[in-house]
Design a protein around this motif. Structure first.
Motif, short mmCIF file in Angstrom:
data_model
loop_
_atom_site.label_atom_id
_atom_site.label_comp_id
_atom_site.label_asym_id
_atom_site.label_seq_id
_atom_site.Cartn_x
_atom_site.Cartn_y
_atom_site.Cartn_z
N ASN A 154 41.82 30.83 48.96
CA ASN A 154 39.78 31.12 49.59
C ASN A 154 39.58 31.42 49.15
O ASN A 154 38.55 31.22 49.45
CB ASN A 154 40.43 32.42 50.48
CG ASN A 154 41.98 32.17 51.47
OD1 ASN A 154 42.39 33.21 52.10
ND2 ASN A 154 41.20 31.26 53.18
N GLY A 167 41.26 36.95 50.97
CA GLY A 167 42.16 35.67 52.16
C GLY A 167 43.66 35.55 52.04
O GLY A 167 44.17 35.71 51.36
N THR A 168 43.45 34.88 53.66
CA THR A 168 45.89 35.04 53.84
C THR A 168 45.67 33.16 53.75
O THR A 168 46.36 32.69 54.26
CB THR A 168 45.26 34.83 55.89
OG1 THR A 168 43.86 34.13 55.90
CG2 THR A 168 45.04 36.27 56.35
N GLY A 169 44.87 32.87 53.10
CA GLY A 169 45.13 31.30 53.43
C GLY A 169 44.13 30.28 54.23
O GLY A 169 44.11 30.55 55.10
N GLY A 170 45.18 28.81 53.31
CA GLY A 170 44.35 28.15 54.59
C GLY A 170 42.90 27.93 55.02
O GLY A 170 42.71 27.08 55.81
N GLY A 171 42.33 28.28 53.50
CA GLY A 171 40.57 28.31 54.24
C GLY A 171 40.03 28.87 55.62
O GLY A 171 38.50 29.14 55.68
N ARG A 202 34.81 26.55 49.25
CA ARG A 202 35.07 26.18 49.48
C ARG A 202 35.64 24.36 49.28
O ARG A 202 35.87 23.99 49.46
CB ARG A 202 35.79 26.20 50.45
CG ARG A 202 36.81 26.06 50.67
CD ARG A 202 38.54 26.89 51.60
NE ARG A 202 39.83 27.03 51.55
CZ ARG A 202 40.55 25.54 52.45
NH1 ARG A 202 39.96 24.02 53.00
NH2 ARG A 202 41.55 25.05 52.30
N LEU A 224 44.58 25.54 48.44
CA LEU A 224 45.46 25.88 49.55
C LEU A 224 44.78 27.52 49.71
O LEU A 224 45.53 28.23 50.85
CB LEU A 224 46.96 25.68 48.72
CG LEU A 224 47.42 25.18 48.78
CD1 LEU A 224 48.89 24.78 47.75
CD2 LEU A 224 47.49 23.71 49.90
#
Lengths: 117, 111
Positions: free
Chosen positions: A104, B92-96, A97, A102
């Motif tokens: 995924n 995904g929900t975000g934030g890596g 990543r 911001l």
């Protein structure tokens, strides 16, 4: 951009030996890398999440002493399958990543096919 | 019930057909949606990446997200034999945080 490489692309080893797989982000820095395992005709199974400079987070059921993950730099993570056995034979894929993203989205390597005899 | 449901196929279509691939999901926290294409014995390749509801077009590919129905689609126009692959949805929900994948749909485009 966002190219991820893996080495080796395939490996055959004897039961009981250890195998190291490298995952590199070639044109970007990856604070987070992921390791997946995939069986034939099945989807990806996340094994662990690897953050640069810290210990990997393993998914439930994945033995951390069996699958050693090291993420020593922003462009390199390694997966070592220790004391490999035939049931460890699989397709191992890493992804990365991009730093600062911001969302995924992950960019995948080409995979490593491991065969344990 | 799985968090992400995807019909595994196989789906076989003639060359030139419009292909519709779909996924449903149950986690309303998903904000980011992706489609990956995976050829046999290769790593997945990111095809489309969307955030929020709506459509996104890139060449022959259109990604559609309907958050109210928790349903995403990938349309392939003028399908080609080279499109034959397994298509994986991911979200995904975000934030890596980690992605949640569908099982993948195997597509075969025949001459």
């Amino acid at each position: 951009g966002a190219v991820v490489s893996q080495h080796p692309s395939w490996v055959i080893c004897k039961s009981g030996t250890s195998v190291k797989i490298e995952c590199r982000s070639l044109d970007f820095q990856a604070t987070t890398m992921f390791w997946y395992r995939q069986f034939p005709k099945q989807s990806l199974m996340l094994m662990a999440t690897s953050n640069e400079g810290s210990k990997a987070t393993y998914e439930q059921g994945v033995e951390k002493d069996k699958f050693l993950i090291n993420h020593a730099s922003l462009t390199l993570s390694t997966l070592t399958v220790t004391s490999a056995h035939p049931e460890d034979s699989s397709f191992y894929i890493c992804s990365a990543r991009t730093s600062g993203s911001l969302g995924n989205e992950q960019f995948f390597g080409p995979g490593t096919r491991l065969t344990v005899l | 019930q799985k968090e992400v449901e995807q019909d595994p196929g196989p789906l076989s279509v003639p060359e030139g057909a419009i292909v519709s691939l779909n996924c449903t999901y149950s986690n309303s926290a998903f904000q980011y949606f992706m489609w990956y294409r995976q050829y046999s014995r290769k790593g997945p390749e990111l095809l489309m990446y969307t955030y929020s509801s709506g459509n996104k077009e890139d060449g022959r590919f259109t990604a559609q997200v309907d958050k109210s129905s928790k349903y995403i689609s990938l349309f392939i126009r003028d399908s080609q034999p080279s499109d034959s692959a397994t298509y994986l949805c991911a979200m995904g929900t975000g934030g890596g945080n980690k992605l949640t994948f569908g099982t993948g749909t195997q597509l075969k485009v025949e001459l």
